[in-house]
Scaffold this motif. Structure first.
Motif, mmCIF file in Angstrom:
data_model
loop_
_atom_site.group_PDB
_atom_site.id
_atom_site.type_symbol
_atom_site.label_atom_id
_atom_site.label_comp_id
_atom_site.label_asym_id
_atom_site.label_seq_id
_atom_site.Cartn_x
_atom_site.Cartn_y
_atom_site.Cartn_z
ATOM 1 N N THR A 177 -42.343 22.120 -6.367
ATOM 2 C CA THR A 177 -42.565 21.861 -7.737
ATOM 3 C C THR A 177 -43.479 20.420 -7.894
ATOM 4 O OG1 THR A 177 -40.974 23.387 -8.516
ATOM 5 C CG2 THR A 177 -42.140 22.075 -10.178
ATOM 6 N N TYR A 178 -42.508 19.484 -7.242
ATOM 7 C CA TYR A 178 -43.014 18.113 -7.445
ATOM 8 C C TYR A 178 -43.137 17.794 -8.591
ATOM 9 C CZ TYR A 178 -43.443 19.352 -2.405
ATOM 10 O OH TYR A 178 -43.272 19.754 -1.363
ATOM 11 N N ASP A 179 -42.072 17.826 -9.652
ATOM 12 C CA ASP A 179 -42.381 17.376 -11.024
ATOM 13 C C ASP A 179 -41.813 16.149 -11.053
ATOM 14 O OD1 ASP A 179 -42.550 17.384 -13.964
ATOM 15 O OD2 ASP A 179 -40.822 18.392 -13.986
ATOM 16 N N ASP A 238 -31.271 22.013 0.489
ATOM 17 C CA ASP A 238 -30.986 22.820 -0.800
ATOM 18 C C ASP A 238 -31.259 24.290 -0.812
ATOM 19 O OD1 ASP A 238 -33.209 21.267 -0.931
ATOM 20 O OD2 ASP A 238 -33.351 21.986 -3.252
ATOM 21 N N TRP A 239 -32.278 24.672 0.318
ATOM 22 C CA TRP A 239 -32.775 26.021 0.479
ATOM 23 C C TRP A 239 -32.001 26.401 1.617
ATOM 24 C CZ3 TRP A 239 -34.965 28.130 -3.523
ATOM 25 C CH2 TRP A 239 -35.600 27.360 -4.545
ATOM 26 N N LYS A 240 -31.068 25.772 2.119
ATOM 27 C CA LYS A 240 -30.724 26.171 3.630
ATOM 28 C C LYS A 240 -30.253 27.832 3.622
ATOM 29 C CE LYS A 240 -28.230 24.510 7.375
ATOM 30 N NZ LYS A 240 -28.208 23.258 7.997
ATOM 31 N N ARG A 254 -31.860 16.963 2.441
ATOM 32 C CA ARG A 254 -32.095 16.608 1.257
ATOM 33 C C ARG A 254 -31.813 14.985 0.910
ATOM 34 N NH1 ARG A 254 -33.502 19.211 -3.894
ATOM 35 N NH2 ARG A 254 -32.573 18.053 -5.615
ATOM 36 N N THR A 255 -32.632 14.289 0.227
ATOM 37 C CA THR A 255 -32.178 12.910 -0.233
ATOM 38 C C THR A 255 -31.138 13.169 -1.137
ATOM 39 O OG1 THR A 255 -34.550 12.109 0.239
ATOM 40 C CG2 THR A 255 -33.204 10.685 -0.892
ATOM 41 N N GLU A 256 -29.981 12.445 -1.010
ATOM 42 C CA GLU A 256 -28.773 12.300 -1.933
ATOM 43 C C GLU A 256 -29.258 11.557 -3.332
ATOM 44 O OE1 GLU A 256 -26.069 14.031 -1.924
ATOM 45 O OE2 GLU A 256 -26.688 14.755 -0.124
ATOM 46 N N ILE A 294 -31.016 12.112 -6.058
ATOM 47 C CA ILE A 294 -32.282 12.022 -6.982
ATOM 48 C C ILE A 294 -32.817 13.396 -6.906
ATOM 49 C CG2 ILE A 294 -33.695 11.538 -5.267
ATOM 50 C CD1 ILE A 294 -34.928 9.972 -8.082
ATOM 51 N N SER A 295 -33.301 13.757 -8.124
ATOM 52 C CA SER A 295 -33.892 15.146 -8.510
ATOM 53 C C SER A 295 -34.749 15.162 -9.539
ATOM 54 C CB SER A 295 -32.830 16.076 -8.377
ATOM 55 O OG SER A 295 -32.264 16.255 -9.742
ATOM 56 N N SER A 296 -35.515 16.109 -9.602
ATOM 57 C CA SER A 296 -36.622 16.150 -10.913
ATOM 58 C C SER A 296 -35.797 16.485 -12.021
ATOM 59 C CB SER A 296 -37.641 17.023 -10.705
ATOM 60 O OG SER A 296 -38.348 16.886 -9.462
ATOM 61 N N SER A 297 -34.965 17.200 -11.924
ATOM 62 C CA SER A 297 -33.963 17.725 -13.185
ATOM 63 C C SER A 297 -33.215 16.661 -13.602
ATOM 64 C CB SER A 297 -32.735 18.748 -12.715
ATOM 65 O OG SER A 297 -33.219 19.732 -11.952
ATOM 66 N N LEU A 348 -33.972 13.303 -13.277
ATOM 67 C CA LEU A 348 -35.180 12.668 -14.086
ATOM 68 C C LEU A 348 -35.434 13.135 -15.323
ATOM 69 C CD1 LEU A 348 -37.658 11.592 -11.225
ATOM 70 C CD2 LEU A 348 -35.812 10.151 -12.126
ATOM 71 N N ARG A 349 -35.641 14.288 -15.477
ATOM 72 C CA ARG A 349 -35.881 14.990 -16.654
ATOM 73 C C ARG A 349 -34.964 14.802 -17.685
ATOM 74 N NH1 ARG A 349 -38.590 19.358 -13.395
ATOM 75 N NH2 ARG A 349 -36.443 20.423 -13.288
ATOM 76 N N SER A 350 -33.452 14.939 -17.112
ATOM 77 C CA SER A 350 -32.625 14.909 -18.327
ATOM 78 C C SER A 350 -32.326 13.304 -18.634
ATOM 79 C CB SER A 350 -31.379 15.554 -18.094
ATOM 80 O OG SER A 350 -30.735 14.874 -16.586
HETATM 81 N N1 CTP Z 1 -36.240 17.254 -1.907
HETATM 82 C C1 CTP Z 1 -35.515 16.572 -1.253
HETATM 83 N N2 CTP Z 1 -34.579 15.578 -1.878
HETATM 84 C C2 CTP Z 1 -34.548 15.615 -3.083
HETATM 85 C C3 CTP Z 1 -35.060 16.469 -3.977
HETATM 86 C C4 CTP Z 1 -36.042 17.115 -3.499
HETATM 87 O O1 CTP Z 1 -35.739 16.479 0.101
HETATM 88 N N3 CTP Z 1 -33.734 14.533 -3.466
HETATM 89 C C5 CTP Z 1 -37.128 18.411 -1.348
HETATM 90 C C6 CTP Z 1 -36.541 19.904 -1.822
HETATM 91 O O2 CTP Z 1 -35.727 20.313 -1.156
HETATM 92 C C7 CTP Z 1 -37.961 20.349 -1.591
HETATM 93 C C8 CTP Z 1 -38.960 19.455 -2.046
HETATM 94 O O3 CTP Z 1 -38.354 18.436 -2.050
HETATM 95 O O4 CTP Z 1 -38.196 20.690 -0.170
HETATM 96 C C9 CTP Z 1 -39.652 19.787 -3.410
HETATM 97 O O5 CTP Z 1 -38.571 20.042 -4.507
HETATM 98 P P1 CTP Z 1 -38.559 20.143 -5.790
HETATM 99 O O6 CTP Z 1 -37.892 21.552 -5.993
HETATM 100 O O7 CTP Z 1 -39.898 20.242 -6.269
HETATM 101 O O8 CTP Z 1 -37.952 18.758 -6.338
HETATM 102 P P2 CTP Z 1 -36.152 18.743 -6.934
HETATM 103 O O9 CTP Z 1 -36.297 17.202 -7.185
HETATM 104 O O10 CTP Z 1 -35.209 19.506 -6.140
HETATM 105 O O11 CTP Z 1 -36.560 19.581 -8.501
HETATM 106 P P3 CTP Z 1 -35.412 20.359 -9.237
HETATM 107 O O12 CTP Z 1 -34.409 19.390 -9.514
HETATM 108 O O13 CTP Z 1 -36.498 20.627 -10.539
HETATM 109 O O14 CTP Z 1 -34.778 21.397 -8.503
#
Ligand code: CTP
Length: 450
Positions: free
Chosen positions: A9-11, A95-97, A114-116, A118-121, A123-125
């Motif tokens: 999604t790359y939000d 996370d999709w394993k 996955r990078t520990e 950090i996530s879009s969720s 950042l949004r919250s």
């Molecule tokens: N990803 C990653 N490391 C993170 C966050 C995301 O490697 N810390 C990877 C995901 O595994 C995916 C890609 O980046 O292959 C796009 O992830 P996306 O779902 O857009 O990002 P998230 O940050 O995981 O979003 P959300 O919190 O909404 O699930």
């Protein structure tokens, strides 16, 4: 040449995304990035995405890591893409394993760590959380509270109700601020969701706006057109968001049918006919102020009039309201029919809380018609039908939470943008027209009692 594909999604693009794209690129020579489209995200329950598809695509492009960017629009598309783009490696984060092992049939599947942290969720919250106050009866507000848990960036902070403390529904009783004082709720919150009796809306909305709070008020927000206009003007003056709540407006199926009808798919629209009924629920009688039952015209009128005003406009030439009133309460219509006459079209609305009818919506046109089966106000499905049934088309769009959670997302996005109309799907003019009809009903203008 080794061709690699990855999706996301790359939000609010963050370094977790960038690290993933770098490693994906390093797996081969050519990297295709699939960015998920808004509709597809919505259908898989991802409703909180902050940035538009274009913004997200631009952010991925700006990393300079993608050789090509495509949009992911439907479930199962990955198989198509892998074949179409002659992909050698499909990769995503760990996370999709296991989730994409089925693609091993078509290419190599690689899960990258996955990078520990950090996530879009996250950042949004972290964006400032809106403290929301609820106004009304706890039993009615439960659904809204539940729906709010699906939405990032909002926390239900309190409730204002006149129910005795021990009768307030359990999860709401636990909120930090439980009060019978409207002022107290205002002091503890940034925004309100108002579901009290419609006769209280105008004063409550006005007080909240004057205190600088944003308001989402179940329609009708006011019982007269002038009051409605006044409230929207006040919101603008105070820099606050005022949105009317009609959850149907946020149902994707409903919104798409509006667009199809407006784009001429059924020819010129000649009639809109909407029916909404529910047999009145038993009043608990425990809350005098908030729990007085809504009459048919206030409860269903705004929803039923929505397609009429959104498709035919608000400049009808005449109308007739025919209402059957309760014997005990002459402000309570058990059932009402409203007929609208437009210069070149007609509309009829039937609303009832003491009578039952087929709750469908029909938009008739010179080439065909749109049919939305009951209950149309929370539909995920509609059909366009023609003289020749072979030309009929069916449309299906996922609807979660009857539209309420999308409505709340729109409210929060409008707050972030600082503009009432930014994400509202209900035009101010439509709100005004609905309030005008309700006003005439109470004044008995154009109204026939039966
Ligand atoms: N990803 C990653 N490391 C993170 C966050 C995301 O490697 N810390 C990877 C995901 O595994 C995916 C890609 O980046 O292959 C796009 O992830 P996306 O779902 O857009 O990002 P998230 O940050 O995981 O979003 P959300 O919190 O909404 O699930």
């Amino acid at each position: 040449m080794v061709r690699v594909i990855t999706y996301g999604t790359y939000d609010l693009l963050h370094y977790g995304h960038i690290r993933l794209l770098e490693r994906a690129k390093a797996l081969g020579d050519y990297l295709i990035v699939g960015v998920t489209g808004d509709d597809y995200d919505k259908s898989r329950g991802k409703i909180n995405v902050q940035q538009s598809l274009m913004e997200r695509v631009e952010a991925v492009r700006a990393t300079g890591l993608a050789d090509e960017i495509i949009i992911e629009e439907y479930e199962g598309q990955k198989i198509d893409d892998i074949r179409r783009y002659h992909i050698d490696i499909f990769t995503v984060g760990s996370d999709w394993k296991g989730k994409f092992d089925y693609l091993n049939k078509y290419c190599k599947v690689v899960y990258l760590d996955r990078t520990e942290g950090i996530s879009s969720s996250e950042l949004r919250s972290q964006r400032r959380e809106i403290r929301l106050g609820l106004v009304g009866t706890s039993a009615d507000l439960l659904k809204f509270q539940k729906e709010s848990s699906f939405v990032n960036g909002v926390a239900v902070e309190g409730i204002c109700t006149d129910e005795p403390q021990n009768e307030i529904e359990e999860p709401l009783r636990q909120l930090p601020c439980v009060t019978a004082s409207y002022q107290e709720l205002l002091e503890h919150t940034d925004a309100l969701y108002i579901l009290s009796h419609p006769s209280l809306h105008y004063e409550q909305v006005k007080t909240a706006l004057e205190a600088g709070k944003h308001v989402l008020c179940e329609a009708p927000a006011a019982l007269s057109a002038a009051q409605c206009r006044e409230l929207f003007a006040l919101a603008e003056e105070k820099g606050c968001v005022l949105m009317e709540g009609i959850k149907t407006a946020y149902s994707t199926a409903y919104y798409r049918l509006l667009l199809l009808a407006k784009s001429g798919r059924i020819g010129k629209i000649v009639s809109v006919d909407a029916t909404c009924t529910r047999l009145a629920e038993e009043s608990t009688g425990r809350s005098e102020q908030f729990n007085r039952s809504w009459n048919s015209i206030c409860d269903w009128g705004p929803t039923a009039m929505l397609p009429v005003f959104q498709l035919l406009g608000t400049n009808y030439r005449e109308k007739q309201i025919i209402s059957h009133f309760s014997k005990e309460d002459k402000t309570y219509d058990v059932f009402s029919r409203i007929n609208f006459v437009y210069p070149e079209a007609t509309a009829s609305v039937k609303v009832g809380k003491g009578a039952k009818a087929e709750g469908d919506l029909i938009v008739s046109g010179t080439k065909g018609y749109i049919y939305v089966p009951a209950p149309w106000w929370k539909t995920d499905y509609f059909e366009i039908r023609y003289e020749n049934p072979a030309e009929n088309k069916r449309y299906f769009y996922q609807l979660d939470g009857e539209g309420l959670r999308y409505e709340l997302v729109a409210f929060l996005k409008s707050i972030e943008r600082g503009e009432s109309s930014a994400y509202s799907y209900i035009e101010e003019e439509v709100s005004g027209a609905v309030a005008g009809v309700v006003e005439d009903f109470y004044r008995r203008k154009d109204t026939t009692e039966i």
